[in-house]
Enzyme design. Sequence first.
Site, short mmCIF file in Angstrom:
data_model
loop_
_atom_site.label_atom_id
_atom_site.label_comp_id
_atom_site.label_asym_id
_atom_site.label_seq_id
_atom_site.Cartn_x
_atom_site.Cartn_y
_atom_site.Cartn_z
N HIS A 1 60.57 29.60 47.19
CA HIS A 1 61.81 28.94 46.08
C HIS A 1 62.00 30.21 45.32
O HIS A 1 63.50 30.50 45.07
CB HIS A 1 61.17 28.05 45.17
CG HIS A 1 61.92 27.41 44.35
ND1 HIS A 1 63.00 26.52 44.46
CD2 HIS A 1 62.03 27.53 42.84
CE1 HIS A 1 63.77 26.34 43.51
NE2 HIS A 1 63.29 26.79 42.35
N GLY B 1 51.86 46.26 26.02
CA GLY B 1 52.19 47.26 25.24
C GLY B 1 51.66 47.27 23.79
O GLY B 1 51.92 48.13 22.95
N ARG C 1 66.32 34.58 44.78
CA ARG C 1 66.36 35.88 44.17
C ARG C 1 66.66 36.89 45.52
O ARG C 1 67.07 38.00 45.08
CB ARG C 1 65.04 36.01 43.28
CG ARG C 1 64.84 35.22 42.10
CD ARG C 1 66.02 35.57 41.24
NE ARG C 1 65.60 34.67 40.01
CZ ARG C 1 66.32 34.99 38.78
NH1 ARG C 1 67.34 35.42 38.66
NH2 ARG C 1 65.73 34.12 37.71
N GLU D 1 50.46 40.46 32.90
CA GLU D 1 51.03 41.68 32.36
C GLU D 1 50.55 43.11 31.53
O GLU D 1 49.66 42.45 30.52
CB GLU D 1 52.65 41.55 32.03
CG GLU D 1 53.47 42.71 31.76
CD GLU D 1 54.76 42.49 31.16
OE1 GLU D 1 55.34 41.16 30.84
OE2 GLU D 1 55.68 43.38 30.96
N ARG E 1 60.92 33.95 34.77
CA ARG E 1 61.42 32.43 34.76
C ARG E 1 60.79 31.61 35.72
O ARG E 1 60.91 30.08 35.57
CB ARG E 1 62.96 32.57 34.72
CG ARG E 1 63.49 33.24 33.60
CD ARG E 1 63.43 32.84 32.21
NE ARG E 1 63.67 31.34 32.32
CZ ARG E 1 64.76 31.03 31.99
NH1 ARG E 1 65.86 31.94 32.14
NH2 ARG E 1 65.40 29.43 31.95
N HIS E 2 60.34 31.97 36.78
CA HIS E 2 59.62 31.20 37.86
C HIS E 2 58.51 30.58 37.41
O HIS E 2 57.38 31.38 37.36
CB HIS E 2 59.92 32.02 39.15
CG HIS E 2 61.09 32.20 39.50
ND1 HIS E 2 61.91 31.63 40.66
CD2 HIS E 2 62.24 33.38 39.09
CE1 HIS E 2 62.93 31.89 40.79
NE2 HIS E 2 63.34 33.05 39.79
N ARG E 3 58.33 29.31 37.27
CA ARG E 3 57.18 28.88 36.39
C ARG E 3 56.34 28.15 37.56
O ARG E 3 55.10 28.12 37.50
CB ARG E 3 57.65 27.98 35.54
CG ARG E 3 58.44 28.33 34.44
CD ARG E 3 59.33 27.38 33.94
NE ARG E 3 60.45 26.82 34.63
CZ ARG E 3 61.31 25.86 34.37
NH1 ARG E 3 61.09 25.44 33.14
NH2 ARG E 3 62.17 25.58 35.41
#
Length: 234
Positions: A190, A101, A195, A98, A89-91
Amino acid sequence: MVATIEETAENTVAVLDHGFVALDGALASDLAVVNAARVSFNARSEEMSERDEGLIRFLMRDRHGSPFEHGYFRFIVKAPIFVVREHHRHRAGHSYNEWSGRYSKLEAEYYVPDYVRTQVGKPGAYSFEPVDPEVREAAREELTAVAEHAFDAYERMLEQGVAKEVARMGLPLSLYTKYFWSCNPRSLMHFCSLRNSEQAQYEIREYARAAEAFLERLMPVTHAAFVAGGRVAP
Ligand SMILES: Cc1cc2nc3c(=O)[nH]c(=O)nc-3n(C[C@H](O)[C@H](O)[C@H](O)COP(=O)(O)OP(=O)(O)OC[C@H]3O[C@@H](n4cnc5c(N)ncnc54)[C@H](O)[C@@H]3O)c2cc1C
């Protein structure tokens, strides 16, 4: 032979039961912050001085954020999918790539929490307390059984010729995945302020704590100013 991500990773901090944050590369220093600020006056420092440290504290305090963008951290992260959903979510100032799969078979590695807790209080103001040992054990068994069942089904479908992109649909959020994550010091701060915080879920907090340790190691003056300023990114 192509090496797997773990085999090439250095500077690795273990996180949770099978995860890690590894610093794969970095171009980050307090001096770069100072020089990005001093270019306003067509000036440059060759090494950090007390005056330069004061400049970093000033930039942090007055939220002059852009000089903190001229650094680069490249991490390799192994984390459960539910953590990745929060992380990605951190853009602003973050890049991710990633493991797919769709293209390769996923591994039967999933997170089983040590810290099984109950939540108390109202939404938005929860606090968490450990559950009784027998509830903890039962929860761990439930999560293990669900993950094993899901992975058995995944393998059966693959054996029957079902595409990986379809067979993966039943896999749990606890499954581990791996990704490249790059960010700059400002975006890392940030991320850490949100987090590596008591408001954040325990598991992503562990990842943020590991990443913050690299910020502290490479940019000690910046990190100290960040902490002294109440952990607010400039
Ligand atoms: C404790 C906690 C609980 C959360 N709960 C939920 C939840 O229930 N549901 C949910 O969906 N998310 C939730 N989130 C995620 C949260 O809403 C943010 O998406 C996430 O924390 C990333 O923060 P950010 O947008 O500030 O960071 P980044 O995306 O890195 O952005 C950094 C900054 O850039 C600016 N910026 C970036 N994009 C834009 C834009 N499009 N427009 C204007 N300014 C922009 C903003 O100033 C922003 O703060 C939660 C986060 C935390 C920490």
